[in-house]
Write a protein that holds these residues in place. Structure first.
Motif, mmCIF file in Angstrom:
data_model
loop_
_atom_site.group_PDB
_atom_site.id
_atom_site.type_symbol
_atom_site.label_atom_id
_atom_site.label_comp_id
_atom_site.label_asym_id
_atom_site.label_seq_id
_atom_site.Cartn_x
_atom_site.Cartn_y
_atom_site.Cartn_z
ATOM 1 N N ARG A 166 1.521 0.579 14.694
ATOM 2 C CA ARG A 166 2.959 0.808 14.867
ATOM 3 C C ARG A 166 3.727 0.692 13.558
ATOM 4 N NH1 ARG A 166 3.854 -2.041 20.787
ATOM 5 N NH2 ARG A 166 2.047 -0.982 21.670
ATOM 6 N N LEU A 167 3.057 0.203 12.520
ATOM 7 C CA LEU A 167 3.650 0.180 11.176
ATOM 8 C C LEU A 167 3.231 1.401 10.359
ATOM 9 C CD1 LEU A 167 3.148 -3.577 10.280
ATOM 10 C CD2 LEU A 167 5.290 -2.440 10.891
ATOM 11 N N GLY A 168 2.463 2.297 10.971
ATOM 12 C CA GLY A 168 1.995 3.480 10.257
ATOM 13 C C GLY A 168 0.833 3.197 9.329
ATOM 14 N N LEU A 169 0.095 2.134 9.601
ATOM 15 C CA LEU A 169 -1.077 1.810 8.792
ATOM 16 C C LEU A 169 -2.317 2.252 9.554
ATOM 17 C CD1 LEU A 169 -2.252 0.547 6.242
ATOM 18 C CD2 LEU A 169 -2.254 -1.657 7.428
ATOM 19 N N ALA B 190 -1.656 4.214 4.404
ATOM 20 C CA ALA B 190 -0.291 3.929 4.833
ATOM 21 C C ALA B 190 0.518 5.216 4.914
ATOM 22 C CB ALA B 190 0.369 2.962 3.851
ATOM 23 N N VAL B 191 1.200 5.434 6.013
ATOM 24 C CA VAL B 191 2.078 6.592 6.184
ATOM 25 C C VAL B 191 3.314 6.443 5.305
ATOM 26 C CG1 VAL B 191 3.516 7.831 7.853
ATOM 27 C CG2 VAL B 191 1.245 7.047 8.509
ATOM 28 N N GLN B 192 3.805 5.229 5.186
ATOM 29 C CA GLN B 192 4.901 4.893 4.286
ATOM 30 C C GLN B 192 4.517 3.570 3.637
ATOM 31 O OE1 GLN B 192 7.810 4.682 7.563
ATOM 32 N NE2 GLN B 192 8.410 2.708 6.709
ATOM 33 N N LEU C 249 0.865 -1.179 0.000
ATOM 34 C CA LEU C 249 0.000 0.000 0.000
ATOM 35 C C LEU C 249 0.900 1.226 0.000
ATOM 36 C CD1 LEU C 249 -2.708 -0.992 2.644
ATOM 37 C CD2 LEU C 249 -2.564 -1.584 0.213
ATOM 38 N N GLU C 250 0.614 2.139 -0.908
ATOM 39 C CA GLU C 250 1.424 3.346 -1.061
ATOM 40 C C GLU C 250 0.787 4.525 -0.321
ATOM 41 O OE1 GLU C 250 4.324 3.409 -2.491
ATOM 42 O OE2 GLU C 250 4.284 1.407 -3.396
ATOM 43 N N PRO C 251 1.602 5.457 0.158
ATOM 44 C CA PRO C 251 1.060 6.668 0.785
ATOM 45 C C PRO C 251 0.264 7.500 -0.230
ATOM 46 C CG PRO C 251 3.419 6.431 1.230
ATOM 47 C CD PRO C 251 3.058 5.402 0.196
ATOM 48 N N HIS C 252 -0.473 8.447 0.248
ATOM 49 C CA HIS C 252 -1.241 9.399 -0.570
ATOM 50 C C HIS C 252 -2.360 8.716 -1.347
ATOM 51 C CE1 HIS C 252 1.808 12.194 0.580
ATOM 52 N NE2 HIS C 252 2.733 11.482 -0.013
ATOM 53 N N ARG C 253 -2.853 7.601 -0.857
ATOM 54 C CA ARG C 253 -3.955 6.903 -1.506
ATOM 55 C C ARG C 253 -4.780 6.249 -0.402
ATOM 56 N NH1 ARG C 253 -5.584 5.691 -6.182
ATOM 57 N NH2 ARG C 253 -3.712 6.307 -7.277
ATOM 58 N N ILE C 254 -6.080 6.225 -0.595
ATOM 59 C CA ILE C 254 -6.958 5.505 0.323
ATOM 60 C C ILE C 254 -7.294 4.167 -0.335
ATOM 61 C CG2 ILE C 254 -9.112 6.532 -0.541
ATOM 62 C CD1 ILE C 254 -8.517 5.981 3.122
#
Length: 175
Positions: A99-102, A125-127, A68-73
């Motif tokens: 804790r994984l930024g999800l 996803a944050v990253q 999953l890439e950032p800047h997308r829902i």
């Protein structure tokens, strides 16, 4: 008042809570861990319009996972069909997932009483992060309702696949 894990099990056995499939190992002290299905979708345009039905693509998460890439829902349904006509479900990410930024379903965690579906989760996803079908991603808690109960019968009832926003229907209904 929140139900404890043993009480969730008891109420499920009595038919007051739906969790299907059910795995006793997913019961926590006051919640039930739920899983991602393999069904995923995302919007295919950069600017989303609340008054229009937005273009939406569907796919499946392969067994080897999907990044999953950032800047997308991303919209993913739960593997479990869940809900209750007696208790109010509230869903959150598991702390291990967070804790994984999800981010999992951050802005709409309250599920209406009577909404018994494979719920659509919003993932952000944050990253870049790889997710897998069947992974434990969140937890549901059940809360006692006070007052007269009116069961949910809205535009997402009965969904089995990830459902894109139907907010555009609100504009049509207001006209």
């Amino acid at each position: 008042m929140i139900l404890t894990g043993p009480e969730i099990v008891h109420r499920r056995e009595r038919g007051e809570i739906t969790i299907d499939p059910f795995d006793l190992s997913c019961v926590s002290p006051n919640s039930y861990d739920f899983h991602l299905s393999a069904d995923i979708g995302w919007y295919t345009v950069d600017v989303l319009d609340c008054r229009s039905e937005n273009p939406f693509a569907r796919s499946t998460i392969p067994a080897q996972g999907m990044v999953l890439e950032p800047h997308r829902i991303y919209l993913v349904s739960t593997a479990e069909k869940m809900g209750s006509a007696h208790f109010v479900p509230i869903i959150r990410a598991r702390s291990s997932t967070a804790r994984l930024g999800l981010f999992v379903h951050v802005t709409a965690d309250l599920i209406d009483i009577g909404s018994i579906n494979h719920w659509t989760l919003q993932l952000h996803a944050v990253q870049p992060v790889r997710v897998y079908p069947g992974m434990r991603v969140g937890q549901v808690t059940f809360w006692r309702a006070f007052g007269d109960i009116e069961l949910y019968d809205g535009k997402y009832q009965g969904s089995t696949l990830p459902m894109p926003s139907q907010i555009f229907r609100d504009f049509a209904a207001a006209s």
